[in-house]
Motif scaffolding. Structure first.
Motif, PDB file in Angstrom:
ATOM      1  N   ASP A 232       0.814  -1.217   0.000  1.00  0.00           N
ATOM      2  CA  ASP A 232       0.000   0.000   0.000  1.00  0.00           C
ATOM      3  C   ASP A 232       0.851   1.271   0.000  1.00  0.00           C
ATOM      4  N   ARG A 233       2.114   1.137   0.368  1.00  0.00           N
ATOM      5  CA  ARG A 233       3.003   2.291   0.358  1.00  0.00           C
ATOM      6  C   ARG A 233       3.627   2.554  -1.010  1.00  0.00           C
ATOM      7  N   LEU A 234       3.513   1.594  -1.923  1.00  0.00           N
ATOM      8  CA  LEU A 234       4.121   1.738  -3.239  1.00  0.00           C
ATOM      9  C   LEU A 234       3.168   2.434  -4.204  1.00  0.00           C
ATOM     10  N   MET A 235       3.688   3.394  -4.954  1.00  0.00           N
ATOM     11  CA  MET A 235       2.853   4.179  -5.870  1.00  0.00           C
ATOM     12  C   MET A 235       3.768   4.928  -6.840  1.00  0.00           C
ATOM     13  N   THR A 236       3.183   5.494  -7.874  1.00  0.00           N
ATOM     14  CA  THR A 236       3.974   6.317  -8.792  1.00  0.00           C
ATOM     15  C   THR A 236       4.338   7.626  -8.100  1.00  0.00           C
ATOM     16  N   GLN A 237       5.333   8.303  -8.643  1.00  0.00           N
ATOM     17  CA  GLN A 237       5.767   9.559  -8.040  1.00  0.00           C
ATOM     18  C   GLN A 237       4.657  10.594  -8.053  1.00  0.00           C
ATOM     19  N   ARG A 238       3.891  10.626  -9.140  1.00  0.00           N
ATOM     20  CA  ARG A 238       2.786  11.591  -9.232  1.00  0.00           C
ATOM     21  C   ARG A 238       1.747  11.331  -8.151  1.00  0.00           C
ATOM     22  N   CYS A 239       1.432  10.064  -7.943  1.00  0.00           N
ATOM     23  CA  CYS A 239       0.460   9.700  -6.903  1.00  0.00           C
ATOM     24  C   CYS A 239       1.013  10.064  -5.520  1.00  0.00           C
ATOM     25  N   LYS A 240       2.295   9.821  -5.318  1.00  0.00           N
ATOM     26  CA  LYS A 240       2.931  10.139  -4.041  1.00  0.00           C
ATOM     27  C   LYS A 240       2.877  11.637  -3.762  1.00  0.00           C
ATOM     28  N   ASP A 241       3.175  12.430  -4.779  1.00  0.00           N
ATOM     29  CA  ASP A 241       3.162  13.887  -4.606  1.00  0.00           C
ATOM     30  C   ASP A 241       1.773  14.389  -4.219  1.00  0.00           C
ATOM     31  N   LYS A 242       0.757  13.888  -4.912  1.00  0.00           N
ATOM     32  CA  LYS A 242      -0.610  14.337  -4.623  1.00  0.00           C
ATOM     33  C   LYS A 242      -1.052  13.867  -3.242  1.00  0.00           C
ATOM     34  N   LEU A 243      -0.657  12.651  -2.872  1.00  0.00           N
ATOM     35  CA  LEU A 243      -1.043  12.108  -1.574  1.00  0.00           C
ATOM     36  C   LEU A 243      -0.398  12.892  -0.447  1.00  0.00           C
ATOM     37  N   ASN A 244       0.877  13.229  -0.602  1.00  0.00           N
ATOM     38  CA  ASN A 244       1.560  14.016   0.429  1.00  0.00           C
ATOM     39  C   ASN A 244       0.943  15.404   0.567  1.00  0.00           C
ATOM     40  N   SER A 245       0.555  15.979  -0.541  1.00  0.00           N
ATOM     41  CA  SER A 245      -0.119  17.283  -0.497  1.00  0.00           C
ATOM     42  C   SER A 245      -1.452  17.175   0.232  1.00  0.00           C
ATOM     43  N   LEU A 246      -2.180  16.103  -0.051  1.00  0.00           N
ATOM     44  CA  LEU A 246      -3.472  15.891   0.602  1.00  0.00           C
ATOM     45  C   LEU A 246      -3.304  15.691   2.106  1.00  0.00           C
ATOM     46  N   ALA A 247      -2.242  15.002   2.515  1.00  0.00           N
ATOM     47  CA  ALA A 247      -2.011  14.760   3.944  1.00  0.00           C
ATOM     48  C   ALA A 247      -1.905  16.075   4.712  1.00  0.00           C
ATOM     49  N   ILE A 248      -1.251  17.049   4.105  1.00  0.00           N
ATOM     50  CA  ILE A 248      -1.134  18.363   4.744  1.00  0.00           C
ATOM     51  C   ILE A 248      -2.501  19.031   4.851  1.00  0.00           C
ATOM     52  N   SER A 249      -3.288  18.937   3.787  1.00  0.00           N
ATOM     53  CA  SER A 249      -4.620  19.556   3.791  1.00  0.00           C
ATOM     54  C   SER A 249      -5.518  18.942   4.845  1.00  0.00           C
ATOM     55  N   VAL A 250      -5.406  17.621   5.024  1.00  0.00           N
ATOM     56  CA  VAL A 250      -6.231  16.931   6.027  1.00  0.00           C
ATOM     57  C   VAL A 250      -5.893  17.428   7.427  1.00  0.00           C
ATOM     58  N   MET A 251      -4.612  17.552   7.719  1.00  0.00           N
ATOM     59  CA  MET A 251      -4.214  18.015   9.058  1.00  0.00           C
ATOM     60  C   MET A 251      -4.629  19.463   9.303  1.00  0.00           C
ATOM     61  N   ASN A 252      -4.595  20.261   8.237  1.00  0.00           N
ATOM     62  CA  ASN A 252      -5.040  21.650   8.375  1.00  0.00           C
ATOM     63  C   ASN A 252      -6.547  21.748   8.555  1.00  0.00           C
ATOM     64  N   GLN A 253      -7.274  20.870   7.874  1.00  0.00           N
ATOM     65  CA  GLN A 253      -8.729  20.889   7.958  1.00  0.00           C
ATOM     66  C   GLN A 253      -9.235  20.366   9.290  1.00  0.00           C
ATOM     67  N   TRP A 254      -8.602  19.289   9.772  1.00  0.00           N
ATOM     68  CA  TRP A 254      -9.034  18.661  11.029  1.00  0.00           C
ATOM     69  C   TRP A 254      -7.808  18.413  11.911  1.00  0.00           C
ATOM     70  N   PRO A 255      -7.423  19.362  12.732  1.00  0.00           N
ATOM     71  CA  PRO A 255      -6.254  19.180  13.604  1.00  0.00           C
ATOM     72  C   PRO A 255      -6.361  17.892  14.413  1.00  0.00           C
ATOM     73  N   GLY A 256      -5.269  17.129  14.415  1.00  0.00           N
ATOM     74  CA  GLY A 256      -5.253  15.868  15.150  1.00  0.00           C
ATOM     75  C   GLY A 256      -5.668  14.676  14.324  1.00  0.00           C
ATOM     76  N   VAL A 257      -6.182  14.927  13.129  1.00  0.00           N
ATOM     77  CA  VAL A 257      -6.625  13.844  12.239  1.00  0.00           C
ATOM     78  C   VAL A 257      -5.614  13.686  11.106  1.00  0.00           C
ATOM     79  N   LYS A 258      -5.335  12.431  10.736  1.00  0.00           N
ATOM     80  CA  LYS A 258      -4.407  12.156   9.647  1.00  0.00           C
ATOM     81  C   LYS A 258      -5.123  11.488   8.471  1.00  0.00           C
ATOM     82  N   LEU A 259      -4.447  11.520   7.362  1.00  0.00           N
ATOM     83  CA  LEU A 259      -4.925  10.813   6.175  1.00  0.00           C
ATOM     84  C   LEU A 259      -4.614   9.325   6.330  1.00  0.00           C
ATOM     85  N   ARG A 260      -5.546   8.485   5.897  1.00  0.00           N
ATOM     86  CA  ARG A 260      -5.374   7.027   6.018  1.00  0.00           C
ATOM     87  C   ARG A 260      -5.572   6.383   4.654  1.00  0.00           C
ATOM     88  N   VAL A 261      -4.638   5.529   4.249  1.00  0.00           N
ATOM     89  CA  VAL A 261      -4.715   4.820   2.976  1.00  0.00           C
ATOM     90  C   VAL A 261      -5.100   3.367   3.252  1.00  0.00           C
TER      91      VAL A 261
END
Length: 417
Positions: free
Chosen positions: A94-123
């Protein structure tokens, strides 16, 4: 309120243009993010509103990747501590992905933490090597992930989907009440590059009666355009807002039947559609190429008379072509392949875009008057390739001013074209 915002945009744009050194600002100009209201996706809604494996979304399936295949090197592990990976197989898949997918996922992780403090993104699902998904699933290529929030609060999933769209995933689907499905284009996909352009083969009409391919335009060329009333005239070509010579892109081809005209332009580019009014004037309304449908009217030149007339769209289809060019004229319009189009893209407000580019047009005009013996435009108005810095700055400002309204969902691709 809108008038106030428009004035503010103008002041900021003028400030950007006048303070630029050499050919534009350094990194960091126009990148400040401002909070804006986001609308959650509805259950079963997907963005963009086309099938996942079409050119307008994440593109076609390119074949399953296994650990023994040559393409396995296309996958990269994601060890971001701000993302929780379910990894029920206990293989790290589940940790393996293309670089493009990784970049978008990492960006989303930041947005999730900003939207809901204390909550993380889960794959919950990433690359699939065990055949658990449907045939030709993008999970088999590491181009898709299924996601939730770490607290598994389903009331958050609609907003999570919206955040995924904002993070730049090429296709987002609120497909299950238990998760959100996101996918990206292939790394080498021609569909991964999308902006507001015409192909290199597109032609413009010159004042001397000749035609020229758009790729060969030089500042000062007088090309056929139209004013706000639909009256044809010739206008100076100023610069390219975007230019990429060898790249392959996906274009929407808008074709009329009687008479036959064929115009190719990218999804986020503006095209004039509408109807003839009772007083004989043309009703010009700019809309994204991706919104044009058969049965609508576009405006074409009428043979040798050099008049505009409405023509009904017969069909719209996608086609891959070489080159991408977005010319800017003083008038803000241009006739391409005998069809009237806007010079602008990404934001569905032709008049606002034209107003925002006033500093560029004023600079060009002033230079032409003060230095008539020199080329009308030099280093600061024409660049070697890519999106012009001023266009990028305006796009970032537009995202704040318009609060996301009237912005094409593929607009973010301009930043990487």
């Amino acid at each position: 309120m809108m008038l106030t915002r428009i004035v503010l945009v103008g002041l900021v744009c003028c400030s950007l243009f006048s303070s630029a050194r050499a050919c534009g600002p350094g990194r960091g100009y126009g990148r400040r993010k401002h909070p804006r209201k986001l609308t959650p996706l509805a259950y079963k809604q997907f963005i963009p509103n086309v099938a996942e494996k079409t050119l307008g979304a994440s593109g076609r399936y390119e074949g399953k990747i296994t650990r023994n295949s040559e393409r396995f090197k296309e996958l990269t592990p994601n060890y971001n501590p701000d993302i929780i990976f379910k990894d029920e197989e206990n293989t790290g898949a589940d940790r393996l992905m293309t670089q493009r997918c990784k970049d978008k996922l990492n960006s989303l992780a930041i947005s999730v933490m900003n939207q809901w403090p204390g909550v993380k993104l889960r794959v919950t699902e990433g690359w699939d090597e065990d055949g658990h998904h449907s045939e030709e699933s993008l999970h088999y290529e590491g181009r898709a992930v299924d996601i939730t929030t770490s607290d598994r609060d389903r009331s958050k999933y609609g907003m999570l989907a919206r955040l995924a769209v904002e993070a730049g995933f090429d296709w987002v689907n609120y497909e299950s009440k238990a998760h959100i499905h996101c996918s990206v284009k292939a790394e080498n996909s021609v569909a991964a590059k999308s902006g507001g352009c015409f192909p290199a083969s597109a032609r413009v009409s010159l004042e001397n009666g000749d035609t020229k391919q758009v790729k060969d335009l030089t500042p000062g060329d007088r090309v056929l355009a139209a004013d706000e009333r639909g009256n044809l005239l010739y206008s100076d070509f100023v610069m390219f807002l975007d230019r990429a010579e060898e790249v392959e892109k996906v274009f929407y081809v808008v074709e009329t039947r009687e008479p036959r005209r064929k115009l190719a332009l990218t999804a986020a580019h503006l095209l004039f559609v509408g109807h003839a009014t009772n007083d004989g004037q043309l009703g010009l309304k700019a809309t994204f190429a991706s919104k044009v449908r058969s049965g609508q009217l576009v405006y074409i030149t009428d043979g040798d008379s050099h008049r505009l007339r409405p023509a009904r769209v017969d069909k719209v289809y996608l086609e891959e072509m070489i080159g991408a060019y977005a010319p800017l004229t003083i008038q803000g319009t241009v006739v391409i392949d005998q069809v009237l189009t806007s010079c602008y893209a990404v934001i569905e407000e032709h008049s606002l875009a034209h107003w925002a580019f006033a500093p560029v047009r004023m600079r060009y005009t002033a230079r032409s008057l003060l230095l008539p013996s020199d080329p009308p435009a030099v280093n600061c108005t024409v660049q070697a390739g890519g999106v012009h810095w001023y266009s990028s700055a305006l796009y970032q400002i537009g995202r704040w001013v318009l609060n996301g309204a009237s912005i094409h969902p593929l607009g973010m691709a301009l930043d990487s074209s």
